[in-house]
Write a protein that holds these residues in place. Structure first.
Motif, short mmCIF file in Angstrom:
data_model
loop_
_atom_site.label_atom_id
_atom_site.label_comp_id
_atom_site.label_asym_id
_atom_site.label_seq_id
_atom_site.Cartn_x
_atom_site.Cartn_y
_atom_site.Cartn_z
N LEU A 1 0.91 -1.33 0.00
CA LEU A 1 0.02 -0.25 -0.21
C LEU A 1 0.43 1.49 -0.40
O LEU A 1 0.90 2.42 -0.07
CB LEU A 1 -1.10 -0.14 0.99
CG LEU A 1 -1.77 -0.80 1.24
CD1 LEU A 1 -2.89 -0.56 2.61
CD2 LEU A 1 -2.19 -1.77 0.44
N ILE A 2 2.17 0.99 0.70
CA ILE A 2 3.18 2.00 0.36
C ILE A 2 3.02 3.14 -0.98
O ILE A 2 3.10 2.06 -2.00
CB ILE A 2 4.38 1.68 0.93
CG1 ILE A 2 4.38 1.39 2.08
CG2 ILE A 2 5.77 3.19 0.80
CD1 ILE A 2 3.85 2.05 3.10
N ARG B 1 -9.07 -3.82 -3.39
CA ARG B 1 -8.73 -4.66 -4.76
C ARG B 1 -7.26 -5.41 -5.12
O ARG B 1 -7.32 -6.28 -4.80
CB ARG B 1 -8.85 -4.44 -5.73
CG ARG B 1 -10.42 -4.61 -6.25
CD ARG B 1 -10.53 -4.02 -8.10
NE ARG B 1 -10.36 -2.06 -8.30
CZ ARG B 1 -11.15 -1.48 -7.77
NH1 ARG B 1 -12.11 -1.80 -7.75
NH2 ARG B 1 -10.89 -0.27 -8.52
N LEU B 2 -6.64 -4.48 -4.77
CA LEU B 2 -4.89 -4.82 -4.33
C LEU B 2 -4.35 -5.48 -2.91
O LEU B 2 -4.08 -6.66 -3.34
CB LEU B 2 -4.35 -3.23 -3.96
CG LEU B 2 -2.16 -3.42 -3.39
CD1 LEU B 2 -1.59 -3.77 -4.79
CD2 LEU B 2 -1.92 -1.77 -3.27
N MET B 3 -4.95 -5.28 -2.06
CA MET B 3 -5.11 -6.35 -0.65
C MET B 3 -5.56 -7.67 -1.39
O MET B 3 -4.76 -8.77 -0.77
CB MET B 3 -5.82 -5.52 0.37
CG MET B 3 -5.01 -4.64 1.50
SD MET B 3 -5.86 -3.90 2.52
CE MET B 3 -7.80 -3.94 2.68
N ASP B 4 -6.47 -8.00 -2.26
CA ASP B 4 -6.85 -8.64 -2.05
C ASP B 4 -5.89 -10.04 -3.54
O ASP B 4 -6.55 -11.22 -2.79
CB ASP B 4 -8.73 -9.07 -2.75
CG ASP B 4 -9.67 -8.54 -1.74
OD1 ASP B 4 -9.77 -8.56 -1.16
OD2 ASP B 4 -10.50 -8.17 -1.95
N VAL B 5 -5.38 -9.08 -4.14
CA VAL B 5 -4.58 -9.28 -5.29
C VAL B 5 -3.44 -9.47 -4.30
O VAL B 5 -2.83 -10.58 -4.26
CB VAL B 5 -4.35 -9.08 -6.01
CG1 VAL B 5 -3.39 -8.66 -7.19
CG2 VAL B 5 -5.50 -8.79 -6.78
N THR B 6 -3.20 -9.20 -3.32
CA THR B 6 -1.83 -9.27 -2.32
C THR B 6 -1.93 -10.04 -1.26
O THR B 6 -0.48 -11.11 -1.47
CB THR B 6 -1.49 -8.04 -1.81
OG1 THR B 6 -1.36 -6.72 -3.16
CG2 THR B 6 0.33 -8.06 -0.77
N LEU B 7 -2.65 -10.47 -1.38
CA LEU B 7 -2.88 -11.39 -0.03
C LEU B 7 -4.68 -12.52 -0.72
O LEU B 7 -5.11 -11.45 0.09
CB LEU B 7 -2.48 -11.60 1.58
CG LEU B 7 -2.67 -12.90 2.37
CD1 LEU B 7 -1.70 -13.95 1.98
CD2 LEU B 7 -2.63 -12.03 3.76
#
Length: 371
Positions: free
Chosen positions: A76-77, A89-95
């Motif tokens: 997220l940085i 969406r980014l968090m769901d792709v990352t983990l």
């Protein structure tokens, strides 16, 4: 606005007295909470808190949340925290999965959005004026006399809705608890009998078809399918909680006709963004909802109360306040507090609480560079 740094604190929150649920098979004496602060290049900071209720209640635990942050926080940085859907969406792709670990980051981004806009979160969630929120007591499993005494103590603090913890293989004991509590409860008060998934379907049918009570029955069995089978054969309305972890779970519950109401808990489903989606779905299908979190300080409670305060009265049931069970208060004097059975939110921007890092101790992790 860009995220420059994310700091993490681990805070153990002891309960004021031991707490039993699920027929007494689960005992809790302290809960492990995680606070996060998200700093930005514009000098604003947002806060979030994620606090599983121990490690035996759900597939979630404090160390696991902080381990997941090792993957999520660096991703997220440099991102704009106000773009909530993109952040999720980014968090769901990352983990994939692990929604409870994403919740404090999502809440911190909502806090930043509110602060950047000088608006309280309840306004973003759809209301021009926050409703007073009734509070819901939580009554630990015990003998009928012990539970009735605890309900009377809660009544003295303004509680008019109670969650009585029952469940287990001794269905005769549960019948006794339900009948005694129903008989002792004043007409002006309500009770939900919360089984916390402790019954097999057979026991659930024996108990619920034997008692006179027509109060809410919460999470009678372990799974959604088991609870749906019970719901079709008993006269009481069914509330579901622990078996609902995603929007798909809620959709499946509706398709099965498994319940008439649900618990909406941001920490369980991944934060306020996804909790709001579930709340709005619940409105569309006519569910009644307790909107509260799985655990935590007055910060976690207050963040969730913004969603409750924006929910129409016909669909809004009382909210539980975990901080009322704590022996320590890491955000003293701040946030939504019980005032004779109600919580009133104000116009403070964001969540409306700024934790003091000095009260949280040293961070256990810091991701990113300087603010």
């Amino acid at each position: 606005m860009k995220i420059t740094r994310i700091s993490v604190w681990a805070v153990m929150l002891p309960l004021s007295k031991p707490y039993w649920l699920s027929g007494g098979r689960l005992k809790f004496e302290a809960i492990d909470s995680t606070f996060v602060r998200v700093d930005t290049d514009e000098g604003l900071s947002g806060w979030g808190e994620g606090c599983p209720w121990g490690h035996t209640y759900l597939p979630a635990h404090g160390p696991g949340l902080r381990a997941a942050l090792e993957l999520l926080a660096p991703a997220l940085i440099g991102k704009d925290p106000r773009a909530l859907d993109a952040i999720n969406r980014l968090m769901d792709v990352t983990l994939p999965g692990h929604p409870y670990a994403k919740s404090p980051l999502d809440v911190a981004c909502w806090d930043l959005l509110g602060k950047a806009s000088s608006q309280p979160l309840w306004r973003f969630f759809g209301t021009d004026e926050p409703a007073p929120i009734a509070v819901n007591s939580s009554i630990s499993t015990g003998t009928p006399d012990e539970m009735i005494a605890d309900i009377r103590t809660a009544s003295e603090k303004g509680y008019r809705t109670h969650s009585a913890k029952i469940g287990g293989s001794d269905f005769a004991a549960d019948i006794e608890r339900i009948e005694a509590i129903s008989a002792a409860l004043p007409k002006s008060e309500q009770v939900t009998f919360d089984v916390n998934r402790a019954w097999t379907p057979g026991v659930a049918l024996q108990v619920l078809n034997a008692v006179k009570a027509r109060d809410w029955i919460e999470q009678p069995c372990e799974t959604l399918d088991q609870s749906a089978a019970v719901s079709a054969k008993v006269p009481q309305p069914i509330m579901l909680d622990e078996c609902l972890h995603s929007f798909q779970d809620h959709l499946d519950a509706w398709r099965l006709g498994a319940c008439q109401g649900v618990k909406v808990k941001p920490n369980r489903v991944g934060g306020l963004t996804k909790a709001r989606q579930i709340r709005d779905f619940g409105l569309s299908v006519g569910w009644q909802m307790h909107i509260e979190d799985t655990g935590g300080s007055a910060f976690a409670d207050t963040a969730t109360l913004h969603l409750a305060a924006s929910t129409p009265e016909a669909n809004r049931l009382a909210s539980w306040l975990c901080h009322a069970h704590l022996a320590e208060d890491p955000v003293p004097g701040q946030g939504g507090r019980n005032q004779n059975g109600l919580v009133h939110l104000n116009e403070q921007p964001g969540v409306g609480i700024d934790p003091d890092p000095a009260l949280l101790g040293d961070p256990v992790a810091v991701y990113g560079g300087k603010q």
